[in-house]
Design a protein around this motif. Structure first.
Motif, PDB file in Angstrom:
ATOM      1  N   SER A  86       0.831  -1.205   0.000  1.00  9.64           N
ATOM      2  CA  SER A  86       0.000   0.000   0.000  1.00  9.64           C
ATOM      3  C   SER A  86       0.862   1.252   0.000  1.00  9.64           C
ATOM      4  O   SER A  86       0.555   2.240  -0.684  1.00  9.64           O
ATOM      5  N   LEU A  87       1.968   1.210   0.740  1.00  8.16           N
ATOM      6  CA  LEU A  87       2.889   2.349   0.755  1.00  8.16           C
ATOM      7  C   LEU A  87       3.544   2.541  -0.616  1.00  8.16           C
ATOM      8  O   LEU A  87       3.747   3.671  -1.067  1.00  8.16           O
ATOM      9  N   TYR A  88       3.856   1.432  -1.290  1.00  9.06           N
ATOM     10  CA  TYR A  88       4.406   1.528  -2.647  1.00  9.06           C
ATOM     11  C   TYR A  88       3.418   2.218  -3.576  1.00  9.06           C
ATOM     12  O   TYR A  88       3.789   3.046  -4.413  1.00  9.06           O
ATOM     13  N   PHE A  89       2.143   1.865  -3.453  1.00  5.92           N
ATOM     14  CA  PHE A  89       1.126   2.490  -4.294  1.00  5.92           C
ATOM     15  C   PHE A  89       1.035   3.984  -4.022  1.00  5.92           C
ATOM     16  O   PHE A  89       0.880   4.789  -4.942  1.00  5.92           O
ATOM     17  N   VAL A  90       1.115   4.356  -2.749  1.00  2.95           N
ATOM     18  CA  VAL A  90       1.016   5.768  -2.395  1.00  2.95           C
ATOM     19  C   VAL A  90       2.213   6.539  -2.942  1.00  2.95           C
ATOM     20  O   VAL A  90       2.064   7.612  -3.544  1.00  2.95           O
ATOM     21  N   VAL A  91       3.434   5.981  -2.752  1.00  2.00           N
ATOM     22  CA  VAL A  91       4.649   6.695  -3.148  1.00  2.00           C
ATOM     23  C   VAL A  91       4.846   6.673  -4.661  1.00  2.00           C
ATOM     24  O   VAL A  91       4.978   7.717  -5.309  1.00  2.00           O
ATOM     25  N   PHE A  92       4.849   5.453  -5.241  1.00  4.83           N
ATOM     26  CA  PHE A  92       5.130   5.341  -6.672  1.00  4.83           C
ATOM     27  C   PHE A  92       3.909   5.674  -7.519  1.00  4.83           C
ATOM     28  O   PHE A  92       4.012   6.387  -8.516  1.00  4.83           O
ATOM     29  N   LEU A 133      -3.295  -8.226  -4.965  1.00  2.00           N
ATOM     30  CA  LEU A 133      -4.141  -7.870  -6.107  1.00  2.00           C
ATOM     31  C   LEU A 133      -5.442  -7.226  -5.653  1.00  2.00           C
ATOM     32  O   LEU A 133      -5.925  -6.263  -6.254  1.00  2.00           O
ATOM     33  N   ILE A 134      -6.022  -7.765  -4.585  1.00  2.00           N
ATOM     34  CA  ILE A 134      -7.251  -7.172  -4.038  1.00  2.00           C
ATOM     35  C   ILE A 134      -6.965  -5.764  -3.524  1.00  2.00           C
ATOM     36  O   ILE A 134      -7.755  -4.833  -3.731  1.00  2.00           O
ATOM     37  N   THR A 135      -5.803  -5.610  -2.865  1.00  2.00           N
ATOM     38  CA  THR A 135      -5.413  -4.281  -2.373  1.00  2.00           C
ATOM     39  C   THR A 135      -5.236  -3.309  -3.534  1.00  2.00           C
ATOM     40  O   THR A 135      -5.664  -2.149  -3.452  1.00  2.00           O
ATOM     41  N   ALA A 136      -4.628  -3.783  -4.627  1.00  2.05           N
ATOM     42  CA  ALA A 136      -4.425  -2.920  -5.795  1.00  2.05           C
ATOM     43  C   ALA A 136      -5.754  -2.489  -6.398  1.00  2.05           C
ATOM     44  O   ALA A 136      -5.899  -1.357  -6.870  1.00  2.05           O
ATOM     45  N   SER A 137      -6.742  -3.396  -6.391  1.00  2.00           N
ATOM     46  CA  SER A 137      -8.052  -3.052  -6.951  1.00  2.00           C
ATOM     47  C   SER A 137      -8.768  -1.981  -6.140  1.00  2.00           C
ATOM     48  O   SER A 137      -9.688  -1.331  -6.637  1.00  2.00           O
ATOM     49  N   VAL A 138      -8.345  -1.809  -4.880  1.00  2.00           N
ATOM     50  CA  VAL A 138      -8.918  -0.738  -4.060  1.00  2.00           C
ATOM     51  C   VAL A 138      -8.427   0.622  -4.546  1.00  2.00           C
ATOM     52  O   VAL A 138      -9.175   1.605  -4.572  1.00  2.00           O
ATOM     53  N   PHE A 139      -7.155   0.674  -4.962  1.00  2.00           N
ATOM     54  CA  PHE A 139      -6.556   1.930  -5.410  1.00  2.00           C
ATOM     55  C   PHE A 139      -6.836   2.205  -6.883  1.00  2.00           C
ATOM     56  O   PHE A 139      -6.920   3.367  -7.288  1.00  2.00           O
TER      57      PHE A 139
END
Length: 253
Positions: A33-39, A122-128
Motif C-alpha cells: 500500500s505504501l508503494y502504491f502511495v509513493v510510486f 491484487l485485491i489491495t491494488a483493486s482498491v486503489f
C-alpha cells in the motif's frame, strides 16, 4: 507417493503461518500500500503513461512480483532451515518419507502462502485502481508458477544457510535488487540498448515480463522465450535440490 506424509508436512507449515499472520500477511499488504502511495501517486502524477497504460496501473504486476518473490523465498528457506536449527530434521530424515515428499510438503506450503499473499495484494491494488486483466486465467497460473519456482529456490537457500544471517543474506542482497532491476517499476524498453542487454541476464525479468503480459497483453520479452527461461530456472533448482539430498549437503552434518 506417501500423500499422508506430504499432507502432514504441508499442514504443519500452514499452521505455523497462521500463528504468524501479522508477519505473513498484514505486513506485505501494508508495505505494498505504501508503494502504491509513493510510486503510484507521487511518481505517477509526473509520468502519465507507460506502454499505453497509466503508470500506477503499469507497476501493479511488478509490485505483486516483488512481494511474491520475497515471500516465496523467505517462507521456503525458513521452513526447511528451522528444522535444521532445532535438530528435528533428523527425525524427518529417519522417517519413512522420501526426499521428494519432503520437498513437495515444504515447497507446496511456501508456495501456497505466497500465492495467498499475492492474491491479497491484487485485491489491495483493486482498491486503489481499476484493474483490467487481459488474461485472468493465465494471470493466476503465472502467479502460481512464480510461487513454486522461487519456493524451490528458497528451499535451496534454507539448506545452504548455516545461521540466520546467511538465511537473510540472499533475499536482502540478491532477490530484492534483482526484482527492482528486473522492470518492476519501468519498462525494459525505456533503458539504453547496452543496459537492455545486461538486464536480459536477470532471470526475474522473464517472470515480471510474462506476468505483465497477462495484464496488458504486451511483454518486454518474447513470451515463448520467457517461458523457456522460467522452465530452465525451475529445472536448475530441482537438480540442485536433488543433488543436495543425494549427497546430504548441510543436512546430515
Amino acid at each position: 507417493m506417501n500423500w499422508l506424509a506430504v499432507w502432514t508436512i504441508y499442514r504443519h507449515e500452514m499452521m505455523r503461518a497462521l500463528r504468524t499472520m501479522l508477519q505473513s500477511l498484514i505486513s506485505p499488504v501494508i508495505t505494498t500500500s505504501l508503494y502504491f502511495v509513493v510510486f503510484g501517486t507521487a511518481i505517477g502524477s509526473r509520468i502519465e503513461q507507460v506502454e499505453g497504460v497509466s503508470y500506477a496501473t503499469f507497476i501493479v504486476p511488478g509490485l505483486v512480483m516483488l512481494t511474491v518473490l520475497v515471500q516465496a523465498v523467505n517462507n521456503a528457506s525458513f521452513g526447511i532451515f528451522f528444522p535444521k536449527f532445532v535438530g528435528s530434521i533428523y527425525e524427518l530424515l529417519s522417517a519413512p518419507v522420501s526426499y521428494l515428499e519432503i520437498v513437495i510438503g515444504f515447497v507446496g506450503a511456501a508456495a501456497t502462502k505466497s500465492f495467498i499473499v499475492g492474491s491479497v495484494i491484487l485485491i489491495t491494488a483493486s482498491v486503489f485502481l481499476e484493474l483490467h486483466v487481459a488474461h485472468p486465467v493465465m494471470m493466476f497460473v503465472m502467479l502460481a508458477v512464480t510461487c513454486v519456482v522461487f519456493s524451490l529456490f528458497g528451499f535451496i537457500i534454507g539448506i545452504w544457510a548455516r545461521n540466520f544471517e546467511q538465511l537473510q543474506l540472499v533475499p536482502l542482497l540478491i532477490i530484492t535488487p534483482l526484482v527492482f532491476l528486473g522492470g518492476s517499476f519501468y519498462s525494459i524498453s525505456m533503458l539504453p540498448p547496452a543496459w537492455q542487454t545486461v538486464t536480459f541476464f536477470n532471470p526475474v525479468v522473464y517472470l515480471i515480463s510474462t506476468y505483465r503480459w497477462t495484464f496488458f497483453g504486451e511483454a518486454d520479452v518474447s513470451l515463448p522465450f520467457a517461458l523457456a527461461m522460467i522452465g530452465l530456472f525451475a529445472a536448475v533448482c530441482l537438480t540442485v535440490i536433488w543433488r543436495m539430498f543425494r549427497t546430504g549437503y548441510r543436512i546430515r552434518a
